[in-house]
Design an enzyme around this catalytic site. Structure first.
Site, short mmCIF file in Angstrom:
data_model
loop_
_atom_site.label_atom_id
_atom_site.label_comp_id
_atom_site.label_asym_id
_atom_site.label_seq_id
_atom_site.Cartn_x
_atom_site.Cartn_y
_atom_site.Cartn_z
N CYS A 44 -94.34 -14.61 -5.37
CA CYS A 44 -93.98 -15.36 -6.59
C CYS A 44 -94.33 -14.47 -7.81
CB CYS A 44 -94.69 -16.70 -6.58
SG CYS A 44 -94.28 -17.86 -7.88
N ASP A 80 -82.48 -18.67 -4.17
CA ASP A 80 -83.62 -18.86 -5.07
C ASP A 80 -83.10 -19.15 -6.48
OD1 ASP A 80 -85.89 -18.62 -6.69
OD2 ASP A 80 -86.72 -16.97 -5.53
N HIS A 137 -86.78 -20.23 -2.99
CA HIS A 137 -87.99 -19.59 -3.49
C HIS A 137 -89.20 -20.04 -2.67
CE1 HIS A 137 -90.18 -17.47 -6.66
NE2 HIS A 137 -91.08 -18.45 -6.64
#
Length: 237
Positions: A119, A175, A206
């Site tokens: 992330c 994502d 994601h």
């Protein structure tokens, strides 16, 4: 495998870090860079998995300056809070803290160092790949690499020529935070600057590696973990 919380000194700053060490001696280490949720159970679990695989692994708290001890879950409110701390980070401070982590490992006799991030940590891992001591990098779904850098300035992708080791990048093509064209731009930059790299794309969203998140995909996560282990196995050669 033994694990504990330690502190890493970076001038006047003491950085909390989660350290996991294998039972047998090793000369290779992995730095694990958190998501916006802190050095939480998922990040500690990943750190321990590397220790079980024979590496010293360490996860420094990258929000130490604004939120010591920060650790949250994945609710909308907690995500908003994590992003508020992410937005206060600066690339030079992040790199300084990571260099302090590297120095800590080198003082322990570690000679080969890799880094993995998820992330926002995937973005920070791309930054960390520019540090001379980093020989292998795994960057998972780092948003903003082609559009910004922490604290402002030229986008992080502009630092691609400074990457000296091998970089593997992992993305989900569904994502919402990372358009496919951004993945294409990252891959093009790595190719243009002749960086040893591979870019892996999965038909997922994601956060697919984290088994505590709604976007977790066990098939993609297992395949990515296999590739990560192949990448970092070079550090043991």
């Amino acid at each position: 495998m033994n694990s504990s919380w330690i502190k890493i000194s970076n001038q006047s700053l003491d950085i909390d870090a989660y350290l996991a060490e294998p039972s047998s001696p090793t000369s290779a280490a992995i730095i694990v860079i958190q998501e916006i949720f802190g050095v939480n159970p998922h990040i500690r679990d990943v750190t321990e998995r590397f220790a079980q695989a024979g590496y010293i692994a360490i996860a420094p708290a990258i929000f130490q300056r604004t939120a010591p001890g920060f650790e949250v879950g994945y609710s909308q409110e907690e995500t908003k809070l994590g992003r508020s701390h992410k937005d206060q980070t600066q690339a030079d401070e992040l790199l300084s803290d990571l260099q302090a982590t590297i120095d800590y490992l080198k003082a322990k006799g570690i000679q080969k160092i890799g880094v993995i991030g998820f992330c926002f940590g995937g973005h920070v891992a791309y930054l960390a790949a520019t540090l001379p001591d980093i020989q292998a990098t795994a960057s998972f779904y780092g948003a903003g690499i082609v559009t910004m850098t922490p604290g402002g300035g030229e986008p992080t992708v502009s630092r691609t020529p400074d990457i000296q080791g091998t970089l593997y990048a992992f993305f989900g093509t569904q994502d919402p935070l990372i358009p496919v064209e951004h993945i294409d731009q990252i891959e093009a930059a790595l190719k243009a600057h002749h960086i040893d790299h591979q870019v892996f794309r999965y038909p997922v969203g994601h956060g697919f590696f984290c088994d505590r998140r709604a976007d977790y995909d066990s098939t993609a996560a297992a395949d990515a973990w296999e590739k990560v282990n192949a990448l970092f196995s070079r550090l043991k050669d």
